[in-house]
Design a protein around this motif. Sequence first.
Motif, short mmCIF file in Angstrom:
data_model
loop_
_atom_site.label_atom_id
_atom_site.label_comp_id
_atom_site.label_asym_id
_atom_site.label_seq_id
_atom_site.Cartn_x
_atom_site.Cartn_y
_atom_site.Cartn_z
N SER A 1 0.83 -1.20 0.00
CA SER A 1 0.00 0.00 0.00
C SER A 1 0.87 1.25 0.00
N GLY A 2 0.24 2.39 -0.31
CA GLY A 2 0.97 3.65 -0.35
C GLY A 2 1.83 3.75 -1.59
N GLU A 3 2.71 4.73 -1.59
CA GLU A 3 3.59 4.96 -2.74
C GLU A 3 4.78 4.04 -2.65
N PRO A 4 4.94 3.10 -3.59
CA PRO A 4 6.04 2.14 -3.49
C PRO A 4 7.38 2.78 -3.84
N LEU B 1 9.00 -2.75 -14.31
CA LEU B 1 8.97 -1.58 -13.42
C LEU B 1 7.81 -1.64 -12.44
N LEU B 2 6.70 -2.25 -12.86
CA LEU B 2 5.54 -2.39 -11.97
C LEU B 2 5.80 -3.46 -10.91
N ALA B 3 6.65 -4.43 -11.25
CA ALA B 3 6.96 -5.52 -10.32
C ALA B 3 8.09 -5.16 -9.37
N PHE B 4 8.98 -4.26 -9.77
CA PHE B 4 10.17 -3.99 -8.97
C PHE B 4 9.86 -3.56 -7.53
N PRO B 5 8.86 -2.69 -7.30
CA PRO B 5 8.54 -2.36 -5.91
C PRO B 5 8.15 -3.58 -5.08
N LEU B 6 7.55 -4.58 -5.72
CA LEU B 6 7.19 -5.81 -5.01
C LEU B 6 8.45 -6.62 -4.69
N HIS B 7 9.41 -6.64 -5.61
CA HIS B 7 10.69 -7.29 -5.32
C HIS B 7 11.31 -6.67 -4.06
N MET B 8 11.32 -5.33 -4.02
CA MET B 8 11.94 -4.65 -2.89
C MET B 8 11.15 -4.87 -1.60
N ALA B 9 9.82 -4.90 -1.71
CA ALA B 9 9.01 -5.15 -0.52
C ALA B 9 9.30 -6.53 0.05
N ILE B 10 9.44 -7.52 -0.82
CA ILE B 10 9.76 -8.87 -0.37
C ILE B 10 11.14 -8.91 0.28
N MET B 11 12.14 -8.32 -0.38
CA MET B 11 13.49 -8.36 0.15
C MET B 11 13.60 -7.61 1.47
N SER B 12 12.75 -6.60 1.67
CA SER B 12 12.78 -5.80 2.90
C SER B 12 11.97 -6.42 4.02
N ASP B 13 11.16 -7.41 3.72
CA ASP B 13 10.30 -8.03 4.72
C ASP B 13 11.14 -8.88 5.67
N VAL C 1 -0.81 -6.67 -10.13
CA VAL C 1 0.56 -7.18 -10.18
C VAL C 1 0.83 -7.98 -8.91
N THR C 2 1.26 -9.22 -9.06
CA THR C 2 1.61 -10.07 -7.92
C THR C 2 3.00 -10.65 -8.15
N THR C 3 3.84 -10.57 -7.12
CA THR C 3 5.16 -11.19 -7.17
C THR C 3 5.31 -12.15 -6.00
N PHE D 1 12.30 -21.66 5.09
CA PHE D 1 11.64 -20.62 4.29
C PHE D 1 11.07 -21.23 3.01
N THR D 2 9.79 -21.03 2.77
CA THR D 2 9.14 -21.63 1.60
C THR D 2 8.63 -20.60 0.60
N GLY D 3 8.68 -19.31 0.95
CA GLY D 3 8.25 -18.31 -0.01
C GLY D 3 7.47 -17.18 0.64
N LEU D 4 7.20 -16.15 -0.17
CA LEU D 4 6.53 -14.94 0.30
C LEU D 4 5.99 -14.22 -0.93
N ALA D 5 4.82 -13.60 -0.81
CA ALA D 5 4.21 -12.92 -1.96
C ALA D 5 3.68 -11.55 -1.57
N TYR D 6 3.75 -10.63 -2.53
CA TYR D 6 3.18 -9.29 -2.38
C TYR D 6 2.36 -8.96 -3.62
N HIS D 7 1.42 -8.02 -3.43
CA HIS D 7 0.46 -7.69 -4.48
C HIS D 7 0.25 -6.18 -4.57
N ARG D 8 0.05 -5.68 -5.79
CA ARG D 8 -0.40 -4.30 -6.03
C ARG D 8 -1.61 -4.37 -6.96
N GLY D 9 -2.65 -3.66 -6.63
CA GLY D 9 -3.87 -3.69 -7.43
C GLY D 9 -4.10 -2.43 -8.22
#
Length: 295
Positions: A10-13, A83-95, A126-128, A44-52
């Motif tokens: 959520s918010g500005e990625p 570019l739409l997926a990259f914020p999700l990559h960063m959100a996952i790596m920062s989690d 967008v889901t990663t 660790f088996t995985g993690l997912a993030y989504h932007r709608g």
Amino acid sequence: MAIRESKTLSGEPGGLSTLVRAALPAVPGVNRLPGVRKAPASGFTGLAYHRGQVVTERARVDAYAAVCGFPRKDVVPVTFPHLLAFPLHMAIMSDPAFPYAAIGMVHVENTLTAHRPIRIGEALDVTTEVLAPRPHARGVLLDFVTTVSGAGEPAWESTSTYLRRGRSVDGDTTTGLVIADPPSGGIEWRLPANLGRTYASVSGDANPIHLHPLTARALGFPRQIAHGMWTLARSVAAIENRLPGAVTVDVAFKKPVFLPSTVAFAAREDGPGWTFALTDPKDGSPHLQGRTTPG
């Protein structure tokens, strides 16, 4: 592939706060603080993030096209959805649930599939998802799988594979993408010193290794390097007018492109698709090798 239940970004990625969160787990002492401390890698088996409902905006698409060498069209360049997926990559790596620090992750391969052209102005979901780590001789491989959907149907998919050096996991290693006879020579491109900053301004990927010699040296590079996704986009742009609307592009990133520098691009038609390579014109060593296949 079924995507696991995902967290919503959520918010500005992106932005400075995301980079700071991604960097903190690499700082000794700080990396043990609650909210920063990473979960153990075991289990660790995985993690997912989504932007709608992410809208492909004309101004950003045109800016990206200009930096990467694509023509201006009413559909987005085939590499643009990254570019739409990259914020999700960063959100996952920062989690904190993701057990590896973002600093030190090396992008080694990328596969993308465009199922159809995506219109400028189209709203997309967008889901990663990052999958469980795979074994590698120098550590582990982590696959970030993205699905971009419009009107409820997948329009674009990609798998970005990162290498994290260090302790590996059990299992058989895979060879990865191998181009047996890549094209050589070709046209030379002179890349300016500020290319990393220019691409960062349109992509949101402001990793310090791409921006300035001082920040790159602080992270172990003699000077700044080009973004791997820029080298991919620029290579695809060179053959864009020969690709179908539905296409798969596979690439392997080899050695970094230091800035400023000169690189050589070559492409060859192979059956229904194309094989291409970006090399050092001084010795022919590869920076990137890739291929396309229709549909």
